[in-house]
Enzyme design. Structure first.
Site, PDB file in Angstrom:
ATOM      1  N   ARG A  74       0.679  -0.883  -0.305  1.00  0.00           N
ATOM      2  CA  ARG A  74      -0.138   0.067   0.021  1.00  0.00           C
ATOM      3  C   ARG A  74       1.103   1.155  -0.229  1.00  0.00           C
ATOM      4  NH1 ARG A  74      -4.505  -0.893   3.724  1.00  0.00           N
ATOM      5  NH2 ARG A  74      -4.637   1.564   3.175  1.00  0.00           N
ATOM      6  N   GLN A 113     -10.662   9.655   6.029  1.00  0.00           N
ATOM      7  CA  GLN A 113     -10.001   8.055   7.266  1.00  0.00           C
ATOM      8  C   GLN A 113      -8.872   7.817   5.918  1.00  0.00           C
ATOM      9  OE1 GLN A 113     -13.772   5.929   7.682  1.00  0.00           O
ATOM     10  NE2 GLN A 113     -14.404   6.780   6.386  1.00  0.00           N
ATOM     11  N   VAL A 115      -5.531   6.836   4.628  1.00  0.00           N
ATOM     12  CA  VAL A 115      -3.914   7.473   4.859  1.00  0.00           C
ATOM     13  C   VAL A 115      -2.732   7.791   3.693  1.00  0.00           C
ATOM     14  CG1 VAL A 115      -4.721   5.538   7.204  1.00  0.00           C
ATOM     15  CG2 VAL A 115      -3.322   4.539   5.020  1.00  0.00           C
ATOM     16  N   ASP A 116      -4.041   7.345   2.567  1.00  0.00           N
ATOM     17  CA  ASP A 116      -2.613   7.751   1.977  1.00  0.00           C
ATOM     18  C   ASP A 116      -2.033   9.235   1.030  1.00  0.00           C
ATOM     19  OD1 ASP A 116      -4.850   9.460   0.441  1.00  0.00           O
ATOM     20  OD2 ASP A 116      -5.820   7.954  -0.561  1.00  0.00           O
ATOM     21  N   HIS A 142      -7.223   8.392  10.810  1.00  0.00           N
ATOM     22  CA  HIS A 142      -7.261   6.950  10.923  1.00  0.00           C
ATOM     23  C   HIS A 142      -4.997   6.839  10.013  1.00  0.00           C
ATOM     24  CE1 HIS A 142     -11.374   4.664  10.779  1.00  0.00           C
ATOM     25  NE2 HIS A 142     -10.563   5.643  11.014  1.00  0.00           N
ATOM     26  N   CYS A 197      15.688   3.282  19.696  1.00  0.00           N
ATOM     27  CA  CYS A 197      15.791   2.107  20.599  1.00  0.00           C
ATOM     28  C   CYS A 197      15.756   0.704  19.094  1.00  0.00           C
ATOM     29  CB  CYS A 197      15.162   2.366  21.197  1.00  0.00           C
ATOM     30  SG  CYS A 197      12.977   1.354  21.000  1.00  0.00           S
ATOM     31  N   SER A 234     -17.951   3.963   2.875  1.00  0.00           N
ATOM     32  CA  SER A 234     -18.834   2.790   3.140  1.00  0.00           C
ATOM     33  C   SER A 234     -19.667   3.181   4.151  1.00  0.00           C
ATOM     34  CB  SER A 234     -18.857   1.697   3.350  1.00  0.00           C
ATOM     35  OG  SER A 234     -17.694   1.523   4.159  1.00  0.00           O
TER      36      SER A 234
HETATM   37  C1  BJW Z   1     -16.625   6.032  -4.294  1.00  0.00           C
HETATM   38  C2  BJW Z   1     -16.003   5.458  -5.792  1.00  0.00           C
HETATM   39  C3  BJW Z   1     -15.736   6.981  -6.673  1.00  0.00           C
HETATM   40  C4  BJW Z   1     -15.716   3.562  -4.505  1.00  0.00           C
HETATM   41  N1  BJW Z   1     -16.533   8.350  -6.334  1.00  0.00           N
HETATM   42  N2  BJW Z   1     -17.035   7.263  -4.372  1.00  0.00           N
HETATM   43  C5  BJW Z   1     -19.476   2.140  17.302  1.00  0.00           C
HETATM   44  C6  BJW Z   1     -20.734   1.056  16.819  1.00  0.00           C
HETATM   45  C7  BJW Z   1     -19.825  -0.520  15.790  1.00  0.00           C
HETATM   46  C8  BJW Z   1     -18.836  -0.237  16.100  1.00  0.00           C
HETATM   47  C9  BJW Z   1     -17.431   0.002  16.990  1.00  0.00           C
HETATM   48  C10 BJW Z   1     -18.730   1.689  17.104  1.00  0.00           C
HETATM   49  N3  BJW Z   1     -17.527   2.333  17.868  1.00  0.00           N
HETATM   50  C11 BJW Z   1     -15.675   1.552  16.966  1.00  0.00           C
HETATM   51  C12 BJW Z   1     -16.216   0.051  17.004  1.00  0.00           C
HETATM   52  C13 BJW Z   1     -15.324  -0.412  17.279  1.00  0.00           C
HETATM   53  C14 BJW Z   1     -14.497  -0.013  15.093  1.00  0.00           C
HETATM   54  C15 BJW Z   1     -15.966  -0.126  14.643  1.00  0.00           C
HETATM   55  O1  BJW Z   1     -15.872   0.704  13.485  1.00  0.00           O
HETATM   56  N4  BJW Z   1     -15.931  -1.456  13.973  1.00  0.00           N
HETATM   57  C16 BJW Z   1     -17.023  -1.657  12.604  1.00  0.00           C
HETATM   58  C17 BJW Z   1     -16.242  -2.632  11.785  1.00  0.00           C
HETATM   59  C18 BJW Z   1     -18.092  -2.235  13.381  1.00  0.00           C
HETATM   60  N5  BJW Z   1     -13.744   1.047  15.094  1.00  0.00           N
HETATM   61  C19 BJW Z   1     -12.772   0.939  15.647  1.00  0.00           C
HETATM   62  O2  BJW Z   1     -12.345   0.271  16.346  1.00  0.00           O
HETATM   63  C20 BJW Z   1     -12.190   2.824  15.531  1.00  0.00           C
HETATM   64  N6  BJW Z   1     -11.853   3.268  17.366  1.00  0.00           N
HETATM   65  C21 BJW Z   1     -12.230   3.627  17.810  1.00  0.00           C
HETATM   66  O3  BJW Z   1     -13.773   4.011  17.438  1.00  0.00           O
HETATM   67  O4  BJW Z   1     -11.541   4.217  18.926  1.00  0.00           O
HETATM   68  C22 BJW Z   1     -13.035   4.483  19.789  1.00  0.00           C
HETATM   69  C23 BJW Z   1     -11.712   5.012  21.738  1.00  0.00           C
HETATM   70  C24 BJW Z   1     -10.954   5.953  21.371  1.00  0.00           C
HETATM   71  C25 BJW Z   1     -10.452   6.494  23.043  1.00  0.00           C
HETATM   72  C26 BJW Z   1      -9.760   5.911  22.880  1.00  0.00           C
HETATM   73  C27 BJW Z   1      -9.859   3.953  22.702  1.00  0.00           C
HETATM   74  C28 BJW Z   1     -10.631   4.035  21.440  1.00  0.00           C
HETATM   75  C29 BJW Z   1     -11.014   2.759  14.846  1.00  0.00           C
HETATM   76  C30 BJW Z   1     -11.207   2.011  13.917  1.00  0.00           C
HETATM   77  C31 BJW Z   1      -9.797   2.465  12.199  1.00  0.00           C
HETATM   78  C32 BJW Z   1      -9.875   1.980  11.162  1.00  0.00           C
HETATM   79  N7  BJW Z   1      -9.470   1.350  10.341  1.00  0.00           N
HETATM   80  C33 BJW Z   1      -9.219   0.854   9.056  1.00  0.00           C
HETATM   81  C34 BJW Z   1      -7.110   0.747   8.355  1.00  0.00           C
HETATM   82  C35 BJW Z   1      -6.934   2.260   8.628  1.00  0.00           C
HETATM   83  C36 BJW Z   1      -5.312   1.606   7.969  1.00  0.00           C
HETATM   84  C37 BJW Z   1      -5.545   1.379   6.789  1.00  0.00           C
HETATM   85  O5  BJW Z   1      -5.975   2.286   5.732  1.00  0.00           O
HETATM   86  O6  BJW Z   1      -5.503   0.220   6.440  1.00  0.00           O
HETATM   87  O7  BJW Z   1      -9.246   2.371   8.627  1.00  0.00           O
HETATM   88  S1  BJW Z   1      -9.832   0.114   8.436  1.00  0.00           S
HETATM   89  C38 BJW Z   1     -10.629   0.733   6.917  1.00  0.00           C
HETATM   90  O8  BJW Z   1     -11.691   1.189   6.380  1.00  0.00           O
HETATM   91  C39 BJW Z   1      -9.765   1.880   7.346  1.00  0.00           C
HETATM   92  C40 BJW Z   1     -10.734   3.014   6.161  1.00  0.00           C
HETATM   93  O9  BJW Z   1     -10.276   4.347   6.417  1.00  0.00           O
HETATM   94  C41 BJW Z   1     -11.881   2.518   7.007  1.00  0.00           C
HETATM   95  C42 BJW Z   1     -12.690   3.191   6.224  1.00  0.00           C
HETATM   96  O10 BJW Z   1     -13.238   2.857   5.135  1.00  0.00           O
HETATM   97  P1  BJW Z   1     -13.789   3.390   3.899  1.00  0.00           P
HETATM   98  O11 BJW Z   1     -13.228   4.436   3.411  1.00  0.00           O
HETATM   99  O12 BJW Z   1     -15.000   3.981   4.226  1.00  0.00           O
HETATM  100  O13 BJW Z   1     -13.822   2.345   2.688  1.00  0.00           O
HETATM  101  P2  BJW Z   1     -14.775   1.495   1.930  1.00  0.00           P
HETATM  102  O14 BJW Z   1     -13.789   0.844   1.080  1.00  0.00           O
HETATM  103  O15 BJW Z   1     -15.174   0.801   2.915  1.00  0.00           O
HETATM  104  O16 BJW Z   1     -15.915   2.851   1.340  1.00  0.00           O
HETATM  105  C43 BJW Z   1     -15.409   2.813  -0.180  1.00  0.00           C
HETATM  106  C44 BJW Z   1     -16.733   3.650  -0.404  1.00  0.00           C
HETATM  107  O17 BJW Z   1     -16.213   4.270  -1.401  1.00  0.00           O
HETATM  108  C45 BJW Z   1     -17.844   2.959  -0.520  1.00  0.00           C
HETATM  109  O18 BJW Z   1     -18.969   2.819  -0.282  1.00  0.00           O
HETATM  110  C46 BJW Z   1     -17.760   2.242  -2.640  1.00  0.00           C
HETATM  111  O19 BJW Z   1     -19.099   2.670  -2.814  1.00  0.00           O
HETATM  112  C47 BJW Z   1     -17.357   3.700  -2.375  1.00  0.00           C
HETATM  113  N8  BJW Z   1     -15.990   4.688  -3.943  1.00  0.00           N
HETATM  114  N9  BJW Z   1     -14.948   4.729  -5.540  1.00  0.00           N
HETATM  115  C48 BJW Z   1     -17.107   7.241  -5.654  1.00  0.00           C
HETATM  116  N10 BJW Z   1     -14.943   6.656  -7.650  1.00  0.00           N
HETATM  117 ZN    ZN Z   2      11.711   3.043  19.248  1.00  0.00          ZN
END
Ligand code: BJW
Ligand code: ZN
Length: 285
Positions: A74, A113, A115-116, A142, A197, A234
């Site tokens: 990535r 969200q 990271v790119d 993120h 480290c 999403s």
């Molecule tokens: C187009 C297109 C075009 C395509 N034009 N559109 C409440 C309820 C339930 C669960 C939880 C909750 N609160 C927290 C949670 C747990 C968890 C969570 O959400 N889980 C779910 C699976 C239910 N969340 C967490 O753990 C988060 N942390 C947190 O809440 O901490 C609280 C806390 C507070 C204080 C102290 C301690 C803790 C952290 C979430 C981290 C997510 N990490 C990732 C990886 C990042 C690194 C990496 O990139 O590898 O982030 S996962 C992944 O998903 C990445 C993304 O940023 C994220 C979101 O995905 P995104 O961007 O929506 O992508 P897609 O692929 O899902 O969607 C793409 C969309 O684009 C689609 O709809 C297409 O149709 C569209 N599309 N082409 C327009 N051309």
């Molecule tokens: Zn270190």
């Protein structure tokens, strides 16, 4: 609500002009036209690689070689990618002198969200031609894929590192990942290490169960927002998934820009289905 949902661009532009505090909550779809695969949508890379098994601290602890191969791949693609017309449209809105469709005293903030780093790249590109006076905030909630973070709890050093490859052992492995295999067993000693480290380093991104960045600032922006653009996400990952609803709860409006239907979009005031690299420049231009 659903019954008053609009797909009318002129009506949206009128709302944009009268809004005072605008936020854009962005996801992987924003970068799709730059060649970066999304996670879940059609062609999303996590159809092949299970999200939960790669983007968690537990996965990294269990198999850092596997997780590093994924992030190395990535990093290589993000490093080569260029911002697309959607990034540029948002960047132009971030520069007071370049804005067209919004009030001169309106605020605009990007909460991504992704990271790119492409939103930052887009901002830098438009800034070559303009001053950065009054530039809008950009939250990378993120983290950043080019940040490398020490795993030692006594050190925790974070370094911005764009080296390609990040270490010799990962060189060339991106081709195998692209072809669908993540099976090299690289010794931990050969994976990226902290420069201070020498402990094992990890990608400086926010995994499931970890705390997203800048939550306090983001909470303030969401609270003040009277218009929320939801771009290419999403809306399935929290807390980002709930910002649009929070804006509506205090009377603000929501406009969704997505290729396909997405979670909660029936509640949006405006829904623009299509590639955001087309719809956003038209809506904001
Ligand atoms: C187009 C297109 C075009 C395509 N034009 N559109 C409440 C309820 C339930 C669960 C939880 C909750 N609160 C927290 C949670 C747990 C968890 C969570 O959400 N889980 C779910 C699976 C239910 N969340 C967490 O753990 C988060 N942390 C947190 O809440 O901490 C609280 C806390 C507070 C204080 C102290 C301690 C803790 C952290 C979430 C981290 C997510 N990490 C990732 C990886 C990042 C690194 C990496 O990139 O590898 O982030 S996962 C992944 O998903 C990445 C993304 O940023 C994220 C979101 O995905 P995104 O961007 O929506 O992508 P897609 O692929 O899902 O969607 C793409 C969309 O684009 C689609 O709809 C297409 O149709 C569209 N599309 N082409 C327009 N051309
Ligand atoms: Zn270190």
């Amino acid at each position: 609500g659903a019954q008053t949902q609009s797909t009318n661009m002129a009506e949206f532009q009128q709302l944009l002009r009268s809004s005072k505090n605008i936020i854009a909550v962005c996801g992987a779809g924003l970068s799709a036209a730059s060649g970066i695969p999304t996670f879940r949508g059609a062609g999303g890379m996590w159809r092949k690689y299970d999200a939960m098994s790669l983007a968690t601290p537990e996965a990294f602890a269990q198999n850092p070689s596997l997780v590093w191969q994924f992030y190395h791949y990535r990093r290589e693609s993000a490093g080569k990618a260029e911002p697309n017309a959607a990034h540029t449209a948002l960047a132009l809105l971030s520069i007071p002198s370049q804005r067209k469709g919004v009030a001169p005293d309106a605020t605009f903030s990007i909460i991504t969200q992704n990271v790119d780093g492409l939103s930052v790249k887009a901002m830098d590109k438009v800034l070559e031609k303009h001053s950065n006076k009054g530039l809008s905030p950009l939250m990378e909630m993120h983290g950043r894929i080019f940040d490398v973070q020490c795993t030692s709890k006594w050190c925790k050093r974070v370094e911005y590192n764009t080296s390609s490859p990040i270490c010799p052992a990962l060189a060339g492995t991106e081709d195998a990942v692209a072809a669908g295999s993540l099976d090299l067993d690289i010794p931990v000693a050969d994976l990226p290490r902290c420069s201070k480290c020498k402990a094992l380093a990890r990608p400086g991104v926010v995994w499931f169960g970890e705390q997203p960045k800048e939550l306090d600032t983001i909470a303030k922006l969401v609270k003040a927002a009277d218009l929320c653009l939801v771009v290419g996400t999403s809306s399935t990952v929290y807390p980002a998934a709930q910002y649009a609803e929070m804006v509506q709860e205090h009377g603000g409006k929501v406009a969704v820009f997505n290729l396909e239907r997405s979670a909660g979009d029936t509640e949006a005031d405006f829904l623009f289905l299509g590639p955001c690299e087309k719809t956003l420049p038209e809506a904001l231009g």
